[in-house]
Design an enzyme around this catalytic site. Structure first.
Site, PDB file in Angstrom:
ATOM      1  N   LYS A   1      -8.324  -1.491  -7.621  1.00  0.00           N
ATOM      2  CA  LYS A   1      -7.240  -0.621  -7.161  1.00  0.00           C
ATOM      3  C   LYS A   1      -7.630   0.840  -7.357  1.00  0.00           C
ATOM      4  CE  LYS A   1      -2.182  -0.146  -7.867  1.00  0.00           C
ATOM      5  NZ  LYS A   1      -1.049  -0.670  -8.664  1.00  0.00           N
TER       6      LYS A   1
ATOM      7  N   SER B   1       2.844  -2.302  -6.358  1.00  0.00           N
ATOM      8  CA  SER B   1       2.031  -1.317  -5.660  1.00  0.00           C
ATOM      9  C   SER B   1       0.579  -1.727  -5.457  1.00  0.00           C
ATOM     10  CB  SER B   1       2.063   0.001  -6.448  1.00  0.00           C
ATOM     11  OG  SER B   1       1.502  -0.190  -7.740  1.00  0.00           O
TER      12      SER B   1
ATOM     13  N   SER C   1       3.850  -4.626 -10.507  1.00  0.00           N
ATOM     14  CA  SER C   1       3.004  -4.177  -9.399  1.00  0.00           C
ATOM     15  C   SER C   1       1.803  -5.058  -9.105  1.00  0.00           C
ATOM     16  CB  SER C   1       2.519  -2.743  -9.649  1.00  0.00           C
ATOM     17  OG  SER C   1       3.583  -1.833  -9.507  1.00  0.00           O
TER      18      SER C   1
END
EC number: 6.3.5.7
Length: 524
Positions: free
Chosen positions: A76, A171, A195
């Site tokens: 990420k 996210s 997330s």
């Protein structure tokens, strides 16, 4: 070859059935073929191929570093990566190249993993859809699956022209999409209020949030320091255990990591269900929970009961306050963490320089999107001298009550809690954006954020397909630092439900057919 698990591809590498370079090249070609998913912000092709070549040399010499040697992974884009741009999907950090690796990234590289690139997210990880980053929203691979399209999408719609494509959740949506679409075998996400688990559930993959302090946060650009945890996304529970074994342990660079050494473990295939006690929190029968998810949750409880486990309804009475409490604490820490982005030290700097104050204000206006600015404003309001006691301190007290609820439940003899992960299966992007970020986050984090406030481990396991042919996941919550027990239960459950693999016909133009496992009759 790319559809198999991390453990299986590791065995194939060791047996010489495929080389690290060939595997890396295949993954890179899949990334290019699935570019329209927008799962990646940066593709580190040159670096990845170089790492694969080094891995190949180790295999030839018989000096492999471990199970991850030569395995393509993704990270990420809020984890620092030396020499690779790290943006947090924000204009504020466009062009920022860190001089060091986050500890978790370094641990992957030390084990010989091949870093393919950095995945997309909501800006600074603030969101539950992966729709609010400056590089555009991430598309859910299930939007193009045969399971979904045969039921819900007219045949005239194409991959790139379909306006009804589905969100990944957030996210860490880019990481979930990357694993789901076979472009990598594992990915790092971050989990502050769900997330990692939220997008894992929507994309039909496994999402693990370890106990707070088990994995180092050093190099993870912070959102909420007291809740952030690096998360792990894989295609099966066994793979999550392998990655956890590499990442866990004390880090002198992160004072919040535990001092006790972590011993990697292998999950057994057998579990004596009669010795298990599964808790079903009654407060998780929340408004908005879809009938399909509710029914699946009930079936899962029956599955454990029929196997001999005790299944008991339990109470977490302060759960109803958790979303409000989370909002206060989250925004307060966001306001503090975002103060470092002032245009003076690093990141974006506005050209409006009539004065320091003008430059500072313009930099933050240009660098942050509305969502980030909104959370900063809320957090600063809660931290004002006249509001501090009534909001921040009170929220901290409620957080302690929420954590104590979990302590009391586990002390009563419960081994693992079973809950939904999300209210329903995923939805089209055009529907998702009808509500604002804060409203969506409050809805989508309802089952996940309490574990972050309590610092407990939790894992979401893909369980079944909805009537629309989309994944629904269920969540298991464990005792602090009891990841082995949690993952053992999750693996047993995974084996029972036999979740079908995504079918992506026509999505790849490289002659690879994507097949699927037989669907479990129990959950059909």
């Amino acid at each position: 070859m790319l559809r198999v698990s991390l453990r299986e591809i590791s065995a194939a590498l060791k047996e010489g059935q495929v080389s690290p370079t060939e595997l890396c090249q295949r993954c890179l070609s899949f990334i290019k073929a699935t570019k329209f998913l927008n799962a990646y912000i940066t593709i580190a092709e040159e670096t990845a191929l170089k790492q694969a070549e080094e891995s190949e040399k180790r295999y030839r010499r018989g000096q492999i570093l471990g199970d991850l040697d030569g395995i393509p992974v993704a990270v990420k884009d809020n984890f620092s990566t030396a020499g690779i741009e790290t943006t947090c999907a924000s204009n504020m950090l466009k062009g920022y190249i860190p001089p060091y690796n986050a500890t978790v990234v370094q641990k992957l590289l030390d084990q010989g993993a091949v870093l393919l690139g950095k995945t997309n997210l909501d800006e600074f990880a603030m969101g539950s859809g992966s729709t609010d980053g400056t590089f555009g929203p991430v598309r859910n691979p299930w939007s193009y699956s045969r399971q979904y399209r045969d039921k819900c999408v007219p045949s005239s719609h194409t991959e790139s022209g379909d306006s009804k494509w589905l969100i990944t959740g957030g996210s860490s949506g880019g990481s979930a999409a990357a694993v789901s679409s076979f472009t990598c075998f594992a990915a790092l996400g971050s989990d502050t209020g769900g997330s990692t688990r939220n997008p894992a559930a929507h994309c039909g993959v496994v999402g693990l949030k370890p106990t707070y302090g088990l994995i180092s946060r050093h190099g993870l650009i912070p959102l909420v320091n007291s809740m952030d945890v690096p998360g792990i996304l894989t295609r099966c529970v066994d793979d999550a255990a392998i990655v956890l074994g590499v990442l866990a342990g004390h880090d002198p660079k992160d004072s919040t990591t535990v001092q006790d050494p972590f011993k990697p473990f292998e999950l057994t295939s057998y579990i004596d269900a009669s010795k298990l006690c599964i808790g079903i929190p009654k407060e998780y029968h929340a408004p908005g929970l879809s009938s399909e998810t509710r029914a699946l949750w009930s079936k899962a409880a029956d599955l454990f009961e029929n196997a001999g486990a005790k299944v008991i309804e339990v109470s977490l009475p302060h759960t109803r306050y958790s979303i409000i409490c989370y909002h206060v604490l989250c925004t307060a820490e966001v306001a503090s963490n975002m103060a470092r982005f002032d245009g003076l030290e690093y990141g974006h700097r506005s050209s409006m320089d009539k004065s320091t104050e003008v430059m500072y204000a313009a930099t933050r206006r240009e660098g942050f999107n509305d969502v980030v600015r909104g959370r900063i404003l809320s957090g600063n309001y809660f931290l004002l001298k006249q509001n501090y006691e009534n909001y921040f301190i009170k929220a901290q007290k409620v957080r302690r009550l929420i954590a104590n609820d979990f302590v009391n439940v586990f002390r009563s003899g419960i081994d693992v809690l079973l809950t939904p992960t999300t209210l329903s299966d995923t939805i089209p992007y055009v529907e998702f954006i009808k509500e604002d970020n804060r409203t969506r986050s409050a809805q989508d984090d309802i089952f996940t954020q309490a574990t972050n406030m309590a610092g407990l481990p939790a894992i979401t396991v893909p369980t079944a397909l909805s009537e629309k042919g989309l994944p629904i996941g269920l969540q298991f919550i464990g005792r602090a630092f009891q990841e082995k027990q949690l993952l053992t239960v999750a693996k047993w459950f995974e084996k029972q439900v036999n979740f079908p693999m995504i079918q992506l016909p026509g999505m790849m133009d490289h002659g690879h057919t994507v097949c699927h496992h037989q669907k479990s009759a129990f959950f059909s």
